[in-house]
Design a protein around this motif. Structure first.
Motif, short mmCIF file in Angstrom:
data_model
loop_
_atom_site.label_atom_id
_atom_site.label_comp_id
_atom_site.label_asym_id
_atom_site.label_seq_id
_atom_site.Cartn_x
_atom_site.Cartn_y
_atom_site.Cartn_z
N LYS A 141 -58.21 37.35 20.75
CA LYS A 141 -59.45 37.83 20.12
C LYS A 141 -60.23 36.65 19.56
CE LYS A 141 -61.99 40.95 17.64
NZ LYS A 141 -63.19 40.23 17.30
N MET A 142 -61.52 36.61 19.93
CA MET A 142 -62.40 35.55 19.44
C MET A 142 -63.68 36.14 18.88
SD MET A 142 -62.05 32.47 22.19
CE MET A 142 -62.98 31.35 21.14
N ASN A 143 -64.41 35.35 18.11
CA ASN A 143 -65.67 35.82 17.52
C ASN A 143 -66.88 34.99 17.92
OD1 ASN A 143 -64.47 37.92 15.77
ND2 ASN A 143 -63.46 36.17 14.82
N GLY A 144 -66.65 33.76 18.32
CA GLY A 144 -67.78 32.86 18.59
C GLY A 144 -68.10 32.69 20.06
N SER A 145 -68.33 31.45 20.47
CA SER A 145 -68.72 31.15 21.85
C SER A 145 -67.53 31.32 22.79
CB SER A 145 -69.24 29.71 21.94
OG SER A 145 -70.33 29.54 21.07
N ILE A 146 -67.48 32.47 23.40
CA ILE A 146 -66.35 32.82 24.27
C ILE A 146 -66.27 31.87 25.48
CG2 ILE A 146 -65.28 34.68 25.63
CD1 ILE A 146 -65.45 35.37 22.73
N GLU A 147 -67.45 31.40 25.95
CA GLU A 147 -67.48 30.54 27.15
C GLU A 147 -66.65 29.27 26.98
OE1 GLU A 147 -71.06 33.05 26.97
OE2 GLU A 147 -70.30 31.53 25.59
N LEU A 148 -66.46 28.86 25.73
CA LEU A 148 -65.68 27.65 25.47
C LEU A 148 -64.22 27.79 25.89
CD1 LEU A 148 -66.52 26.19 21.93
CD2 LEU A 148 -66.35 24.93 24.08
N ALA A 149 -63.68 29.01 25.78
CA ALA A 149 -62.23 29.21 25.95
C ALA A 149 -61.68 28.66 27.27
CB ALA A 149 -61.89 30.69 25.77
N PRO A 150 -62.26 29.02 28.43
CA PRO A 150 -61.70 28.45 29.68
C PRO A 150 -62.03 26.97 29.85
CG PRO A 150 -63.50 29.97 30.18
CD PRO A 150 -63.27 30.06 28.70
N ILE A 151 -63.14 26.53 29.26
CA ILE A 151 -63.55 25.12 29.40
C ILE A 151 -62.56 24.19 28.71
CG2 ILE A 151 -65.36 23.44 28.85
CD1 ILE A 151 -67.37 25.82 29.05
N VAL A 152 -62.09 24.61 27.52
CA VAL A 152 -61.17 23.74 26.76
C VAL A 152 -59.69 24.10 26.98
CG1 VAL A 152 -62.91 23.27 25.00
CG2 VAL A 152 -61.30 25.15 24.64
N GLY A 153 -59.44 25.08 27.87
CA GLY A 153 -58.06 25.41 28.22
C GLY A 153 -57.37 26.42 27.32
N LEU A 154 -58.15 27.13 26.51
CA LEU A 154 -57.55 28.18 25.66
C LEU A 154 -57.15 29.39 26.50
CD1 LEU A 154 -56.90 29.35 22.80
CD2 LEU A 154 -59.24 30.21 22.75
N SER A 155 -57.95 29.70 27.50
CA SER A 155 -57.65 30.85 28.36
C SER A 155 -58.07 30.55 29.79
CB SER A 155 -58.40 32.09 27.87
OG SER A 155 -59.79 31.94 28.10
N GLU A 156 -57.53 31.34 30.72
CA GLU A 156 -57.93 31.18 32.13
C GLU A 156 -59.28 31.86 32.38
OE1 GLU A 156 -54.08 29.78 31.91
OE2 GLU A 156 -54.65 31.81 31.31
#
Length: 217
Positions: A141-156
């Motif tokens: 679960k996130m609240n901010g810029s979701i697009e960051l997640a796959p870019i920085v390796g948090l999620s696929e």
């Protein structure tokens, strides 16, 4: 006669709904006053009160009867899972709930691999992956810029609302799967629907006719 109370989602949805309400003869003068500090606006002639709140709070106001009627996105209705009646698709605020990520992530989806999914909409994501795709995922679960997640390796991948897709493209991401189409909906408190059936039905019918007139223009 008691007031009917309408809760609107702040921002674009509210502006578009106010235009519709004005078309059917509901006064929104107070709301359109940019200098006002009022939180609740009243149309004495039609015995209607209107207030605005953040999207996720609208179904809460409606479920508990603080508002008889609400206007909110379909995404919020699904995510909040409140006890309300969804009675009308207003046809604006159109967008899509999608699974997005880099092209390379398509392989994980096709092979039903265990992946991490970042999203502001954990219930919608869980329903889609667990019940429709039968794919086990870890939902973050996130609240901010979701697009960051796959870019920085948090999620696929991410599950998010897509309008034009330009933010995705700018960040090297794309729509991999569409979950469902979204738009603004009218919701009603179940008790209000019973107690004020005629007034609420008439209001909804007026809104429907206004939408039909627009479509024919």
């Amino acid at each position: 006669m008691r007031y009917l109370t309408i809760a609107l989602t702040k921002g674009r949805l509210a502006r578009k709904t106010i235009e519709l309400l004005e078309e059917i003869g509901i006064s929104c003068e107070e709301i359109n006053d940019k200098d006002t500090r009022k939180l609740v606006f009243t149309d004495e002639n039609n015995k209607i009160k209107i207030f605005m709140s953040k999207g996720p709070d609208v179904p809460t106001f409606v479920e508990y009867g603080a508002a008889d009627i609400g206007v909110v996105g379909k995404d919020t209705i699904l995510e909040e899972e409140r006890n309300v009646y969804e009675v009308l698709d207003l046809g604006f605020g159109k967008c899509r709930m999608c699974v997005c990520g880099p092209e390379s992530a398509m392989e994980y989806l096709q092979k039903n691999q265990l992946i991490r999914v970042a999203t502001k909409y954990p219930k919608i994501a869980k329903e889609y992956f667990y019940n429709k795709k039968n794919q086990t995922v870890e939902i973050i679960k996130m609240n901010g810029s979701i697009e960051l997640a796959p870019i920085v390796g948090l999620s696929e991948v991410i599950v998010d609302i897509v309008e034009t897709g330009s933010t995705l493209r700018e960040n090297g991401l794309t729509v991999l799967e569409e979950i469902l189409p979204l738009s603004a909906r009218v919701i009603v408190n179940p008790v209000s629907m019973k107690m004020e059936y005629e007034r609420i039905s008439a209001l909804i019918m007026d809104i429907k006719e206004a939408i039909n007139r627009r479509q024919q223009q």
